[in-house]
Design an enzyme around this catalytic site. Structure first.
Site, PDB file in Angstrom:
ATOM      1  N   GLN A  88       0.800  -1.180  -0.078  1.00 12.11           N
ATOM      2  CA  GLN A  88       0.012  -0.124   0.217  1.00 12.11           C
ATOM      3  C   GLN A  88       0.956   1.186  -0.015  1.00 12.11           C
ATOM      4  O   GLN A  88       0.369   2.452   0.035  1.00 12.11           O
ATOM      5  CB  GLN A  88      -0.986  -0.003   1.262  1.00 12.11           C
ATOM      6  CG  GLN A  88      -1.736  -1.025   1.498  1.00 12.11           C
ATOM      7  CD  GLN A  88      -2.505  -1.099   2.707  1.00 12.11           C
ATOM      8  OE1 GLN A  88      -3.398  -0.686   2.952  1.00 12.11           O
ATOM      9  NE2 GLN A  88      -1.899  -1.706   3.870  1.00 12.11           N
ATOM     10  N   VAL A  90       3.899   4.285  -1.113  1.00 18.01           N
ATOM     11  CA  VAL A  90       4.373   4.782  -2.326  1.00 18.01           C
ATOM     12  C   VAL A  90       5.649   5.002  -2.373  1.00 18.01           C
ATOM     13  O   VAL A  90       5.977   5.599  -3.179  1.00 18.01           O
ATOM     14  CB  VAL A  90       3.217   5.901  -2.547  1.00 18.01           C
ATOM     15  CG1 VAL A  90       1.573   5.764  -2.872  1.00 18.01           C
ATOM     16  CG2 VAL A  90       3.079   7.017  -1.176  1.00 18.01           C
ATOM     17  N   HIS A 106      -1.306   1.364  -4.599  1.00 19.62           N
ATOM     18  CA  HIS A 106      -1.571   2.826  -4.340  1.00 19.62           C
ATOM     19  C   HIS A 106      -0.783   3.718  -5.144  1.00 19.62           C
ATOM     20  O   HIS A 106      -0.745   4.811  -4.674  1.00 19.62           O
ATOM     21  CB  HIS A 106      -1.614   3.178  -2.776  1.00 19.62           C
ATOM     22  CG  HIS A 106      -2.758   2.462  -1.925  1.00 19.62           C
ATOM     23  ND1 HIS A 106      -2.655   2.429  -0.531  1.00 19.62           N
ATOM     24  CD2 HIS A 106      -3.792   1.774  -2.469  1.00 19.62           C
ATOM     25  CE1 HIS A 106      -3.919   1.876  -0.189  1.00 19.62           C
ATOM     26  NE2 HIS A 106      -4.475   1.457  -1.218  1.00 19.62           N
ATOM     27  N   CYS A 114      -0.698  11.867 -16.233  1.00 15.65           N
ATOM     28  CA  CYS A 114      -1.351  12.902 -16.708  1.00 15.65           C
ATOM     29  C   CYS A 114      -3.074  12.811 -16.539  1.00 15.65           C
ATOM     30  O   CYS A 114      -3.540  11.886 -16.964  1.00 15.65           O
ATOM     31  CB  CYS A 114      -1.225  13.032 -18.270  1.00 15.65           C
ATOM     32  SG  CYS A 114      -2.053  14.261 -19.167  1.00 15.65           S
ATOM     33  N   CYS A 136       0.808  14.576 -24.120  1.00 14.36           N
ATOM     34  CA  CYS A 136      -0.341  15.459 -24.796  1.00 14.36           C
ATOM     35  C   CYS A 136       0.022  16.877 -24.652  1.00 14.36           C
ATOM     36  O   CYS A 136      -0.812  17.594 -25.006  1.00 14.36           O
ATOM     37  CB  CYS A 136      -1.534  14.896 -24.230  1.00 14.36           C
ATOM     38  SG  CYS A 136      -2.028  15.522 -22.687  1.00 14.36           S
TER      39      CYS A 136
HETATM   40  N1  APR Z   1       6.750  -1.790  12.871  1.00 12.60           N
HETATM   41  C1  APR Z   1       5.660  -2.569  12.799  1.00 12.60           C
HETATM   42  N2  APR Z   1       4.585  -2.148  12.670  1.00 12.60           N
HETATM   43  C2  APR Z   1       4.346  -0.765  12.781  1.00 12.60           C
HETATM   44  C3  APR Z   1       5.520   0.228  13.260  1.00 12.60           C
HETATM   45  C4  APR Z   1       6.897  -0.614  13.081  1.00 12.60           C
HETATM   46  N3  APR Z   1       7.982  -0.071  13.511  1.00 12.60           N
HETATM   47  N4  APR Z   1       5.119   1.379  13.539  1.00 12.60           N
HETATM   48  C5  APR Z   1       3.782   1.421  13.315  1.00 12.60           C
HETATM   49  N5  APR Z   1       3.254   0.436  12.945  1.00 12.60           N
HETATM   50  C6  APR Z   1       1.990  -0.230  12.425  1.00 12.60           C
HETATM   51  C7  APR Z   1       0.909   0.425  13.407  1.00 12.60           C
HETATM   52  O1  APR Z   1       0.493  -0.329  14.708  1.00 12.60           O
HETATM   53  C8  APR Z   1      -0.298   0.336  12.442  1.00 12.60           C
HETATM   54  O2  APR Z   1      -1.048  -0.648  12.609  1.00 12.60           O
HETATM   55  O3  APR Z   1       1.675   0.281  11.088  1.00 12.60           O
HETATM   56  C9  APR Z   1       0.343   0.357  11.088  1.00 12.60           C
HETATM   57  C10 APR Z   1       0.209   1.605  10.158  1.00 12.60           C
HETATM   58  O4  APR Z   1      -1.055   1.790  10.121  1.00 12.60           O
HETATM   59  P1  APR Z   1      -1.555   3.066   9.211  1.00 12.60           P
HETATM   60  O5  APR Z   1      -0.630   4.437   9.466  1.00 12.60           O
HETATM   61  O6  APR Z   1      -3.082   3.266   9.034  1.00 12.60           O
HETATM   62  O7  APR Z   1      -0.822   2.875   7.698  1.00 12.60           O
HETATM   63  P2  APR Z   1      -1.505   1.760   6.546  1.00 12.60           P
HETATM   64  O8  APR Z   1      -2.091   0.696   7.126  1.00 12.60           O
HETATM   65  O9  APR Z   1      -0.297   1.672   5.631  1.00 12.60           O
HETATM   66  O10 APR Z   1      -2.454   2.642   5.762  1.00 12.60           O
HETATM   67  C11 APR Z   1      -3.260   2.253   4.802  1.00 12.60           C
HETATM   68  O11 APR Z   1      -4.356   4.181   4.108  1.00 12.60           O
HETATM   69  O12 APR Z   1      -4.223   6.748   4.286  1.00 12.60           O
HETATM   70  C12 APR Z   1      -4.291   5.513   3.408  1.00 12.60           C
HETATM   71  O13 APR Z   1      -3.265   5.340   1.272  1.00 12.60           O
HETATM   72  C13 APR Z   1      -2.945   5.137   2.656  1.00 12.60           C
HETATM   73  O14 APR Z   1      -1.713   3.431   2.110  1.00 12.60           O
HETATM   74  C14 APR Z   1      -2.564   4.111   3.172  1.00 12.60           C
HETATM   75  C15 APR Z   1      -3.507   3.278   3.719  1.00 12.60           C
END
Ligand code: APR
Length: 232
Positions: A88, A90, A106, A114, A136
């Site tokens: 997920q 980027v 994502h 574009c 384009c």
């Molecule tokens: N090691 C393992 N896990 C971790 C660590 C770490 N050092 N630090 C944080 N985490 C965990 C957190 O506990 C949390 O559950 O990573 C997770 C991050 O969650 P989010 O911040 O919600 O990120 P993500 O799940 O990737 O979000 C999904 O939401 O906003 C959209 O497009 C965006 O791709 C993103 C999607």
């Protein structure tokens, strides 16, 4: 030999210094999603959206892969079966750890798109409003990142993998954003074993057979080592 499908989220890049979204002080505590991660937000204020992604692009370019990214690249190299990595994220940290094939559902900060003709090209480090499309010519360049309300990429391919995998692992994701949050159910329906590897149990932890908690730089290498030891 067993097929493994792995989904990664922002948590795998946290120890490389890149912010997650929903942790304390995360990106969604600093910015409103509707302002910086929706097509409507981009139409309303493209400068703000470019500034948000320019800052993340510069930060991601300076970040280094950590032991968790390296361990997944090792698993993909040394595991006798197929290892599919869906992210997920980027950032380009899986690629920077020499992971062969990464499915970016994502999109990527490195990509430009574009908004008029769908042409894709390598984004400049800082993209400006009115970025001309090399194909384009329209002044409609945007980050090639999937925003809320848009369809994630490679979904058919991802579901094909989920329907045929023996093991599904979710690493560093809060399990709050669909369709990624539903991948574990799809894998279970296909009879796969499931494991969540996360700092803390996520919202969806109860859907997994197994949970490994702790920082990814220690849990992921240990998990990979245990898999490869069993495979020997
Ligand atoms: N090691 C393992 N896990 C971790 C660590 C770490 N050092 N630090 C944080 N985490 C965990 C957190 O506990 C949390 O559950 O990573 C997770 C991050 O969650 P989010 O911040 O919600 O990120 P993500 O799940 O990737 O979000 C999904 O939401 O906003 C959209 O497009 C965006 O791709 C993103 C999607």
């Amino acid at each position: 030999m067993e097929k493994i499908v792995i989904l990664t989220g922002a948590g795998i890049s946290a120890e490389s210094g890149l912010g997650t979204f929903r942790d304390e002080g995360g990106l969604w505590a600093q910015h409103r999603i509707e302002d910086v991660a929706t097509p409507e937000g981009f139409a309303r204020n493209p400068d703000l959206v470019h500034a948000f992604y320019n800052a993340r692009r510069v930060q991601a370019a300076a970040a280094r892969p950590n032991a968790a990214h390296e361990a997944l690249a090792r698993l993909q190299r040394d595991w006798p079966g197929e290892v599919v990595i869906v992210t997920q994220n980027v950032d380009g940290l899986h690629e920077a750890a020499d992971t062969a094939r990464v499915i970016h559902m994502h999109g990527t900060l490195a990509g430009a798109l574009c908004a008029v003709c769908d042409h894709r090209w390598q984004s400049p480090p800082e993209m400006q409003t009115g970025q001309p499309c090399p194909a384009c010519g329209a002044a409609a360049g945007r980050p090639d990142v999937v925003w809320f309300g848009e369809m994630p990429y490679f979904m058919d391919e991802i579901f094909d993998h989920l329907d045929n995998t023996d093991l599904f692992a979710a690493i560093g994701t809060s399990g709050q954003v669909y369709p990624a949050a539903g991948f574990v159910q799809e894998a279970r329906r296909a009879g796969a074993a499931t494991v969540e590897i996360n700092l803390d149990p996520s919202e969806g932890a109860s859907m997994f057979d197994q949970a490994l908690t702790g920082p990814a730089t220690s849990t992921v290498p240990a998990w990979v080592e245990s898999l490869l030891t069993k495979a020997r």
